[in-house]
Design a protein around this motif. Sequence first.
Motif, PDB file in Angstrom:
ATOM      1  N   TYR A 325      37.908  40.181  46.044  1.00  0.00           N
ATOM      2  CA  TYR A 325      39.288  40.376  45.606  1.00  0.00           C
ATOM      3  C   TYR A 325      40.116  39.150  45.983  1.00  0.00           C
ATOM      4  CZ  TYR A 325      44.039  42.370  45.693  1.00  0.00           C
ATOM      5  OH  TYR A 325      45.386  42.599  45.518  1.00  0.00           O
ATOM      6  N   LEU A 326      39.900  38.645  47.199  1.00  0.00           N
ATOM      7  CA  LEU A 326      40.602  37.439  47.641  1.00  0.00           C
ATOM      8  C   LEU A 326      40.038  36.184  46.981  1.00  0.00           C
ATOM      9  CD1 LEU A 326      41.049  38.078  51.470  1.00  0.00           C
ATOM     10  CD2 LEU A 326      42.676  38.508  49.626  1.00  0.00           C
ATOM     11  N   LEU A 327      38.724  36.094  46.873  1.00  0.00           N
ATOM     12  CA  LEU A 327      38.102  34.909  46.297  1.00  0.00           C
ATOM     13  C   LEU A 327      38.482  34.743  44.830  1.00  0.00           C
ATOM     14  CD1 LEU A 327      36.214  32.548  46.920  1.00  0.00           C
ATOM     15  CD2 LEU A 327      34.284  34.013  46.244  1.00  0.00           C
ATOM     16  N   ARG A 328      38.752  35.834  44.138  1.00  0.00           N
ATOM     17  CA  ARG A 328      39.169  35.758  42.738  1.00  0.00           C
ATOM     18  C   ARG A 328      40.429  34.917  42.583  1.00  0.00           C
ATOM     19  NH1 ARG A 328      36.850  35.975  37.983  1.00  0.00           N
ATOM     20  NH2 ARG A 328      38.167  34.158  37.645  1.00  0.00           N
ATOM     21  N   ARG A 329      41.307  34.958  43.590  1.00  0.00           N
ATOM     22  CA  ARG A 329      42.527  34.162  43.546  1.00  0.00           C
ATOM     23  C   ARG A 329      42.204  32.671  43.595  1.00  0.00           C
ATOM     24  NH1 ARG A 329      46.912  37.148  46.972  1.00  0.00           N
ATOM     25  NH2 ARG A 329      46.323  39.312  46.668  1.00  0.00           N
ATOM     26  N   VAL A 330      41.228  32.319  44.397  1.00  0.00           N
ATOM     27  CA  VAL A 330      40.798  30.922  44.473  1.00  0.00           C
ATOM     28  C   VAL A 330      40.254  30.484  43.119  1.00  0.00           C
ATOM     29  CG1 VAL A 330      39.381  29.251  45.724  1.00  0.00           C
ATOM     30  CG2 VAL A 330      40.172  31.321  46.896  1.00  0.00           C
ATOM     31  N   LEU A 331      39.400  31.310  42.552  1.00  0.00           N
ATOM     32  CA  LEU A 331      38.777  30.965  41.279  1.00  0.00           C
ATOM     33  C   LEU A 331      39.814  30.856  40.164  1.00  0.00           C
ATOM     34  CD1 LEU A 331      35.670  33.343  41.491  1.00  0.00           C
ATOM     35  CD2 LEU A 331      35.807  30.931  42.127  1.00  0.00           C
ATOM     36  N   ASP A 332      40.784  31.767  40.165  1.00  0.00           N
ATOM     37  CA  ASP A 332      41.820  31.721  39.121  1.00  0.00           C
ATOM     38  C   ASP A 332      42.617  30.418  39.198  1.00  0.00           C
ATOM     39  OD1 ASP A 332      41.084  34.170  38.151  1.00  0.00           O
ATOM     40  OD2 ASP A 332      42.692  35.288  39.143  1.00  0.00           O
ATOM     41  N   GLU A 333      43.014  30.031  40.395  1.00  0.00           N
ATOM     42  CA  GLU A 333      43.796  28.798  40.534  1.00  0.00           C
ATOM     43  C   GLU A 333      42.943  27.574  40.209  1.00  0.00           C
ATOM     44  OE1 GLU A 333      46.082  28.458  44.090  1.00  0.00           O
ATOM     45  OE2 GLU A 333      47.385  30.123  43.503  1.00  0.00           O
ATOM     46  N   TYR A 334      41.680  27.610  40.580  1.00  0.00           N
ATOM     47  CA  TYR A 334      40.759  26.511  40.271  1.00  0.00           C
ATOM     48  C   TYR A 334      40.606  26.352  38.761  1.00  0.00           C
ATOM     49  CZ  TYR A 334      36.248  23.977  40.236  1.00  0.00           C
ATOM     50  OH  TYR A 334      35.240  23.075  40.014  1.00  0.00           O
ATOM     51  N   GLU A 335      40.446  27.474  38.055  1.00  0.00           N
ATOM     52  CA  GLU A 335      40.237  27.426  36.608  1.00  0.00           C
ATOM     53  C   GLU A 335      41.491  26.992  35.852  1.00  0.00           C
ATOM     54  OE1 GLU A 335      38.775  31.333  35.880  1.00  0.00           O
ATOM     55  OE2 GLU A 335      36.782  30.906  36.708  1.00  0.00           O
ATOM     56  N   GLN A 336      42.655  27.156  36.467  1.00  0.00           N
ATOM     57  CA  GLN A 336      43.904  26.763  35.825  1.00  0.00           C
ATOM     58  C   GLN A 336      44.241  25.280  35.997  1.00  0.00           C
ATOM     59  OE1 GLN A 336      46.816  29.455  37.452  1.00  0.00           O
ATOM     60  NE2 GLN A 336      45.800  31.258  36.595  1.00  0.00           N
ATOM     61  N   LEU A 337      43.494  24.569  36.836  1.00  0.00           N
ATOM     62  CA  LEU A 337      43.754  23.148  37.044  1.00  0.00           C
ATOM     63  C   LEU A 337      43.396  22.350  35.794  1.00  0.00           C
ATOM     64  CD1 LEU A 337      42.213  22.718  40.625  1.00  0.00           C
ATOM     65  CD2 LEU A 337      44.642  22.886  40.052  1.00  0.00           C
ATOM     66  N   ASN A 370      48.605  52.489  43.788  1.00  0.00           N
ATOM     67  CA  ASN A 370      48.976  53.437  44.830  1.00  0.00           C
ATOM     68  C   ASN A 370      48.548  52.947  46.206  1.00  0.00           C
ATOM     69  OD1 ASN A 370      50.082  55.834  45.881  1.00  0.00           O
ATOM     70  ND2 ASN A 370      48.104  56.879  45.800  1.00  0.00           N
ATOM     71  N   ASN A 371      48.732  51.648  46.450  1.00  0.00           N
ATOM     72  CA  ASN A 371      48.421  51.028  47.752  1.00  0.00           C
ATOM     73  C   ASN A 371      46.936  51.031  48.089  1.00  0.00           C
ATOM     74  OD1 ASN A 371      50.626  49.804  49.207  1.00  0.00           O
ATOM     75  ND2 ASN A 371      51.609  51.806  49.181  1.00  0.00           N
ATOM     76  N   LEU A 372      46.083  51.158  47.081  1.00  0.00           N
ATOM     77  CA  LEU A 372      44.642  51.125  47.291  1.00  0.00           C
ATOM     78  C   LEU A 372      44.034  50.055  46.393  1.00  0.00           C
ATOM     79  CD1 LEU A 372      43.873  54.960  47.275  1.00  0.00           C
ATOM     80  CD2 LEU A 372      44.067  53.482  49.289  1.00  0.00           C
ATOM     81  N   GLU A 373      42.931  49.447  46.860  1.00  0.00           N
ATOM     82  CA  GLU A 373      42.149  48.562  45.998  1.00  0.00           C
ATOM     83  C   GLU A 373      41.290  49.427  45.093  1.00  0.00           C
ATOM     84  OE1 GLU A 373      43.962  46.695  48.983  1.00  0.00           O
ATOM     85  OE2 GLU A 373      42.190  47.864  49.538  1.00  0.00           O
ATOM     86  N   VAL A 374      41.318  49.141  43.783  1.00  0.00           N
ATOM     87  CA  VAL A 374      40.594  49.978  42.822  1.00  0.00           C
ATOM     88  C   VAL A 374      39.812  49.091  41.872  1.00  0.00           C
ATOM     89  CG1 VAL A 374      42.300  51.856  42.938  1.00  0.00           C
ATOM     90  CG2 VAL A 374      42.588  50.028  41.229  1.00  0.00           C
TER      91      VAL A 374
END
Length: 376
Positions: A325-337, A370-374
Amino acid sequence: MQQPENIPTVTLYGSPCSLYTGRARSYLIKNGIDYRETGPTSQHYEDHVLPAAGGRRGMPTIEFADGAVIRDSVAIVDYFEQEGGHPNSPQTPKHKIINRLLDVIAAEGMLRPAVHYRWNFPENEPLIQFQFEHMTPIDAAVEFTVEGRFAKMRQACIDLGVPEENHALVESLYFDLVEKLDAHFANYPHLLGGRPSVADFGLIAPMYGHLGRDIKPLSILHEHGNWVLRWVERMNRPEPDVGEYENPLEDYFADDEIPDTLVDVLKQFAIDFVPETLAACDANNEWLASENPAAGSEVPRVAGFGTFEVKGNVIHAGAQPFRFYLLRRVLDEYEQLNESDRSDVTELLERCDMLPVMEAKLTRDIGRDNNLEVWL
């Protein structure tokens, strides 16, 4: 950062010994956000906060004056970063990627030394027992009593890959990490220069609640990591607290620089973070193929077990989807460069031995409801 006018005083439900509370607390302190901290033990917490937190007793959870609730330290930091104009999110290409990557590594990749140095050294027990006694819920089920938590967390050591035969490896890797962090903080007040980034708040999670506070690991910092210890203290004080530096930086490194000392830190992290991430990715994807969870269902903390090798030692550890879930953020920003910036970042990740994790992708994305990872 001045507190935005539309952000009310918050109640932080957590504990000094809670790893992830350390991330949220440090963020609130460093950004001048008014808060009060209390344990998740009141009738009000049971009746109002817990249901609004998706029924999950996660620390930290925050409650606003209007009754709104946010559970989980990542979501808490996300909220205040958005509301405050991203004061701790550098915007240059290398800094953006390393900031996000270090947040994943620190808060998810340092669980082995964090649990080992807490639960495998009896000198820690009086302090931990004292803390757990003051965060036991009303009419607690056995797993939330002091005895239940002790048993659960000792089993978690094994499940995270720290049975007795791996103690020496975990300690060796941690000593080397302290040495490299100490060399970095000897020159710079924070990971990316002169002010804290989201990466610093990720790192303070294991480094305060466990490794910079429990009796055994604190002694290691006193003996071998004075600059690291000063960083831990700095991250829990509202002022810059940079008196040891003759001419301290006041901002992130100029010109998108990543100094050699931080490259060394990342290379040290990569020794076990990279093989564990690849193994966990395979295990999670196998679990997803087998279980095929319904869209909107809660993501489990562990979904299968990954087996990987570090310095000739075989580690068998629970595969935690939240890492991705956290690593996806890295990948998204990397792919947007753009192509040029991505090339520069790719070269940097190769220098840091971190490039393989950019290929670690789950077959299902993770969101929040609802404050949960899904599962999406």
